[in-house]
Design a protein around this motif. Structure first.
Motif, PDB file in Angstrom:
ATOM      1  N   ILE A 242      45.657  37.195  41.322  1.00 13.55           N
ATOM      2  CA  ILE A 242      46.672  36.621  40.548  1.00 13.55           C
ATOM      3  C   ILE A 242      46.790  34.853  41.154  1.00 13.55           C
ATOM      4  CG2 ILE A 242      48.977  35.539  40.717  1.00 13.55           C
ATOM      5  CD1 ILE A 242      48.143  39.048  41.224  1.00 13.55           C
ATOM      6  N   VAL A 243      46.063  33.940  40.135  1.00 13.85           N
ATOM      7  CA  VAL A 243      46.053  32.348  40.751  1.00 13.85           C
ATOM      8  C   VAL A 243      46.678  31.586  40.355  1.00 13.85           C
ATOM      9  CG1 VAL A 243      44.373  31.298  40.383  1.00 13.85           C
ATOM     10  CG2 VAL A 243      43.154  32.915  41.505  1.00 13.85           C
ATOM     11  N   ASN A 244      47.849  30.732  40.409  1.00 15.69           N
ATOM     12  CA  ASN A 244      47.892  30.020  40.007  1.00 15.69           C
ATOM     13  C   ASN A 244      47.053  28.781  39.472  1.00 15.69           C
ATOM     14  OD1 ASN A 244      49.370  27.380  39.195  1.00 15.69           O
ATOM     15  ND2 ASN A 244      51.553  27.593  41.124  1.00 15.69           N
ATOM     16  N   ALA A 245      46.747  29.045  37.865  1.00 11.07           N
ATOM     17  CA  ALA A 245      45.860  27.576  37.152  1.00 11.07           C
ATOM     18  C   ALA A 245      46.683  26.967  36.722  1.00 11.07           C
ATOM     19  CB  ALA A 245      45.003  28.565  36.662  1.00 11.07           C
ATOM     20  N   LYS A 246      47.282  26.197  37.462  1.00  6.18           N
ATOM     21  CA  LYS A 246      48.237  25.148  36.946  1.00  6.18           C
ATOM     22  C   LYS A 246      47.666  24.010  36.187  1.00  6.18           C
ATOM     23  CE  LYS A 246      52.267  21.891  36.430  1.00  6.18           C
ATOM     24  NZ  LYS A 246      53.515  21.491  37.175  1.00  6.18           N
ATOM     25  N   SER A 247      46.558  23.512  37.257  1.00  6.22           N
ATOM     26  CA  SER A 247      46.493  22.690  37.090  1.00  6.22           C
ATOM     27  C   SER A 247      44.820  22.891  36.690  1.00  6.22           C
ATOM     28  CB  SER A 247      46.296  21.837  38.594  1.00  6.22           C
ATOM     29  OG  SER A 247      45.179  22.747  39.649  1.00  6.22           O
ATOM     30  N   ARG A 248      44.132  21.319  36.626  1.00  5.15           N
ATOM     31  CA  ARG A 248      42.836  21.796  35.649  1.00  5.15           C
ATOM     32  C   ARG A 248      41.972  22.278  36.564  1.00  5.15           C
ATOM     33  NH1 ARG A 248      40.220  16.444  32.827  1.00  5.15           N
ATOM     34  NH2 ARG A 248      42.338  17.216  32.040  1.00  5.15           N
ATOM     35  N   ARG A 249      42.307  22.014  38.143  1.00  6.24           N
ATOM     36  CA  ARG A 249      40.905  22.942  39.199  1.00  6.24           C
ATOM     37  C   ARG A 249      41.080  23.793  39.982  1.00  6.24           C
ATOM     38  NH1 ARG A 249      42.139  22.999  44.866  1.00  6.24           N
ATOM     39  NH2 ARG A 249      40.616  22.877  46.386  1.00  6.24           N
ATOM     40  N   GLY A 250      42.615  24.602  39.706  1.00  2.86           N
ATOM     41  CA  GLY A 250      42.830  26.260  39.957  1.00  2.86           C
ATOM     42  C   GLY A 250      41.994  26.696  38.609  1.00  2.86           C
ATOM     43  N   GLN A 251      42.373  25.989  37.129  1.00  6.76           N
ATOM     44  CA  GLN A 251      40.869  26.612  35.922  1.00  6.76           C
ATOM     45  C   GLN A 251      39.963  26.651  36.452  1.00  6.76           C
ATOM     46  OE1 GLN A 251      42.878  24.945  32.565  1.00  6.76           O
ATOM     47  NE2 GLN A 251      44.525  24.569  33.103  1.00  6.76           N
ATOM     48  N   LYS A 252      39.112  25.798  37.287  1.00  9.18           N
ATOM     49  CA  LYS A 252      37.919  25.662  38.040  1.00  9.18           C
ATOM     50  C   LYS A 252      38.174  26.245  38.166  1.00  9.18           C
ATOM     51  CE  LYS A 252      34.449  22.083  38.901  1.00  9.18           C
ATOM     52  NZ  LYS A 252      34.045  21.248  39.446  1.00  9.18           N
ATOM     53  N   LEU A 253      38.563  27.078  39.417  1.00 12.41           N
ATOM     54  CA  LEU A 253      38.211  27.496  40.447  1.00 12.41           C
ATOM     55  C   LEU A 253      38.620  29.032  40.424  1.00 12.41           C
ATOM     56  CD1 LEU A 253      39.697  25.431  43.585  1.00 12.41           C
ATOM     57  CD2 LEU A 253      37.525  25.941  42.925  1.00 12.41           C
ATOM     58  N   PHE A 254      39.581  29.341  39.542  1.00  7.07           N
ATOM     59  CA  PHE A 254      39.647  30.766  38.821  1.00  7.07           C
ATOM     60  C   PHE A 254      38.494  31.078  38.263  1.00  7.07           C
ATOM     61  CE2 PHE A 254      40.645  33.377  35.399  1.00  7.07           C
ATOM     62  CZ  PHE A 254      41.628  34.760  36.520  1.00  7.07           C
ATOM     63  N   LYS A 255      38.203  30.200  37.642  1.00  9.31           N
ATOM     64  CA  LYS A 255      36.260  30.962  36.687  1.00  9.31           C
ATOM     65  C   LYS A 255      35.613  30.570  37.419  1.00  9.31           C
ATOM     66  CE  LYS A 255      37.724  28.708  32.056  1.00  9.31           C
ATOM     67  NZ  LYS A 255      37.315  27.388  31.760  1.00  9.31           N
ATOM     68  N   ARG A 256      35.169  30.467  38.564  1.00  7.04           N
ATOM     69  CA  ARG A 256      34.248  30.625  39.539  1.00  7.04           C
ATOM     70  C   ARG A 256      34.094  31.710  40.245  1.00  7.04           C
ATOM     71  NH1 ARG A 256      32.559  25.839  44.290  1.00  7.04           N
ATOM     72  NH2 ARG A 256      31.331  27.695  46.067  1.00  7.04           N
ATOM     73  N   ALA A 257      35.838  32.199  40.911  1.00  4.44           N
ATOM     74  CA  ALA A 257      36.536  33.164  41.355  1.00  4.44           C
ATOM     75  C   ALA A 257      35.408  34.529  40.592  1.00  4.44           C
ATOM     76  CB  ALA A 257      37.785  33.299  41.980  1.00  4.44           C
ATOM     77  N   CYS A 258      35.730  34.362  39.167  1.00  6.23           N
ATOM     78  CA  CYS A 258      35.724  35.759  39.090  1.00  6.23           C
ATOM     79  C   CYS A 258      34.621  36.006  37.997  1.00  6.23           C
ATOM     80  CB  CYS A 258      36.368  35.312  37.097  1.00  6.23           C
ATOM     81  SG  CYS A 258      38.134  35.532  37.157  1.00  6.23           S
ATOM     82  N   ARG A 259      33.567  34.900  38.631  1.00  7.07           N
ATOM     83  CA  ARG A 259      31.872  34.866  38.815  1.00  7.07           C
ATOM     84  C   ARG A 259      31.785  35.561  40.002  1.00  7.07           C
ATOM     85  NH1 ARG A 259      31.675  29.699  36.349  1.00  7.07           N
ATOM     86  NH2 ARG A 259      31.536  29.174  38.130  1.00  7.07           N
ATOM     87  N   ARG A 260      32.238  35.643  41.109  1.00  7.39           N
ATOM     88  CA  ARG A 260      32.520  36.178  42.311  1.00  7.39           C
ATOM     89  C   ARG A 260      32.721  37.812  42.387  1.00  7.39           C
ATOM     90  NH1 ARG A 260      30.884  33.976  46.533  1.00  7.39           N
ATOM     91  NH2 ARG A 260      30.408  36.222  47.179  1.00  7.39           N
ATOM     92  N   LEU A 261      33.732  37.937  41.301  1.00  2.59           N
ATOM     93  CA  LEU A 261      34.571  38.970  41.786  1.00  2.59           C
ATOM     94  C   LEU A 261      33.385  40.267  41.682  1.00  2.59           C
ATOM     95  CD1 LEU A 261      37.245  38.599  39.899  1.00  2.59           C
ATOM     96  CD2 LEU A 261      37.377  38.625  42.647  1.00  2.59           C
ATOM     97  N   HIS A 262      32.485  40.987  40.480  1.00  2.00           N
ATOM     98  CA  HIS A 262      31.890  41.927  40.406  1.00  2.00           C
ATOM     99  C   HIS A 262      31.176  41.982  42.127  1.00  2.00           C
ATOM    100  CE1 HIS A 262      29.235  38.467  39.984  1.00  2.00           C
ATOM    101  NE2 HIS A 262      27.990  39.815  40.168  1.00  2.00           N
ATOM    102  N   GLN A 263      30.925  40.702  42.113  1.00  2.00           N
ATOM    103  CA  GLN A 263      30.225  40.943  44.408  1.00  2.00           C
ATOM    104  C   GLN A 263      31.053  41.859  45.370  1.00  2.00           C
ATOM    105  OE1 GLN A 263      28.130  37.944  45.081  1.00  2.00           O
ATOM    106  NE2 GLN A 263      27.460  36.921  43.136  1.00  2.00           N
ATOM    107  N   LEU A 264      32.057  42.164  44.767  1.00  2.00           N
ATOM    108  CA  LEU A 264      32.564  43.115  45.863  1.00  2.00           C
ATOM    109  C   LEU A 264      33.011  44.377  45.411  1.00  2.00           C
ATOM    110  CD1 LEU A 264      36.040  40.607  45.468  1.00  2.00           C
ATOM    111  CD2 LEU A 264      34.634  40.484  47.140  1.00  2.00           C
ATOM    112  N   PRO A 265      32.867  44.875  46.585  1.00  2.00           N
ATOM    113  CA  PRO A 265      32.812  46.666  46.893  1.00  2.00           C
ATOM    114  C   PRO A 265      33.930  47.437  46.191  1.00  2.00           C
ATOM    115  CG  PRO A 265      33.524  45.933  48.791  1.00  2.00           C
ATOM    116  CD  PRO A 265      33.238  44.691  48.507  1.00  2.00           C
ATOM    117  N   PHE A 266      34.747  46.622  45.643  1.00  2.00           N
ATOM    118  CA  PHE A 266      35.961  47.381  44.881  1.00  2.00           C
ATOM    119  C   PHE A 266      36.244  46.591  43.555  1.00  2.00           C
ATOM    120  CE2 PHE A 266      36.882  44.531  48.895  1.00  2.00           C
ATOM    121  CZ  PHE A 266      37.985  43.556  47.814  1.00  2.00           C
ATOM    122  N   LYS A 267      36.950  47.020  42.788  1.00  2.00           N
ATOM    123  CA  LYS A 267      37.409  46.008  41.417  1.00  2.00           C
ATOM    124  C   LYS A 267      38.717  45.753  41.708  1.00  2.00           C
ATOM    125  CE  LYS A 267      38.916  48.327  36.938  1.00  2.00           C
ATOM    126  NZ  LYS A 267      39.640  49.095  36.225  1.00  2.00           N
TER     127      LYS A 267
END
Length: 296
Positions: free
Chosen positions: A10-35
């Protein structure tokens, strides 16, 4: 880790920076060993609801992305659930992440979620409200209520400290009454008070006695009648010289009563949420959080 099979982000994506970092984080999520189920919340009013909905699915890990205020505002919802807290530091100061020894970059923080280990830690409390790292009264709430969003966003900690210096021109010392339950109420003339579950405040190491696994809450007062004492205290801490904290006095305990003259607002991890008088408590070992694994 075998203990973690599912997670919610759960990301506080209110700011433009928050939205950008959320997208960046999502690109990395598939590399984690859990869903991981990701949630970007653009209206902070919906953060509580989103966390509650995520908890209904009983994830093993809830990853909160945001600054110290976001973490403190949501940590109450995790207490009492069999869930591990993960922290994605997206704020300006990231004091709680620093206290836990977490990587402050997105890639490092996500990698740590896969390689780290759960640790049971304390939370602080102001009356019945849990908080993660540090509450403060004095100049800090004045800064938190007035700092221009653009200044904080563009200049980060340096801009925050510059605005603090400006606000000192309007600030006056106050009287603190503190009772740790051992030797009666103490009266002090002070310029700032920190109620700490961890050593970092405003992104700098300020409260040597505080730790997230000590079983105690620490109230640190910056003494004196002169605002230059507070400036010096901040400056030496910002420069990494905590040994110059000779103008502070600390009280430790499981429950400490605090009142001031005049009554003052209290910022809890950067958000003004209470006013004196209050009682500060510790909630020992009330939550588990993912931290870096200590080398064997």
């Amino acid at each position: 880790m075998s203990e973690i099979r599912t997670a919610a982000l759960i990301v506080n994506a209110k700011s433009r920076r928050g939205q950008k970092l959320f997208k960046r984080a999502c690109r990395r999520l598939h590399q984690l060993p859990f869903k991981v189920e990701p949630h970007a919340v653009r209206d902070p009013k919906h953060l509580d609801r989103t966390v509650r909905q995520a908890l209904e699915n009983k994830p093993d890990l809830v990853i909160l992305g945001g600054g110290d205020g976001t973490i403190s505002g949501l940590v109450d919802l995790l207490v009492g659930h069999d869930v591990i807290l993960g922290v994605l530091p997206l704020g300006t100061a990231n004091s709680f992440a620093r206290t836990l020894g977490l990587p402050l970059d997105i890639d490092g923080a996500i990698d740590m979620l896969a390689t780290g280990t759960p640790k049971r830690i304390d939370l602080g409390m102001i009356d019945n409200d849990y908080f993660a790292n540090c509450a403060a009264l004095g100049i800090s709430p004045q800064i938190a209520e007035s700092v221009p969003h653009g200044l904080k966003k563009v200049l980060g900690r340096v801009g925050y400290l510059g605005w603090a210096g400006y606000q000192l021109g309007k600030f006056r010392p106050f009287t603190l009454f503190v009772d740790d339950g051992t030797s009666g109420e103490k009266k002090l003339r002070v310029v700032e008070v920190r109620i700490s579950n961890g050593p970092y405040h405003g992104g700098t190491w300020l409260v040597d006695e505080a730790a997230v696994d000590s079983g105690q809450i620490v109230v640190q007062a910056v003494r004196g009648h002169y605002k230059r004492r507070l400036v010096a205290n901040w400056a030496w801490s910002f420069l990494g010289r905590p040994e110059r904290h000779h103008d502070t006095i600390s009280f430790s305990g499981t429950s400490i009563k605090i009142r001031t003259d005049p009554p003052l607002p209290i910022s809890i991890d950067g958000e003004v949420l209470a006013h004196t008088p209050v009682t500060a408590h510790v909630a020992p070992g009330v939550i588990r959080v993912m931290v870096p694994r200590t080398p064997a």
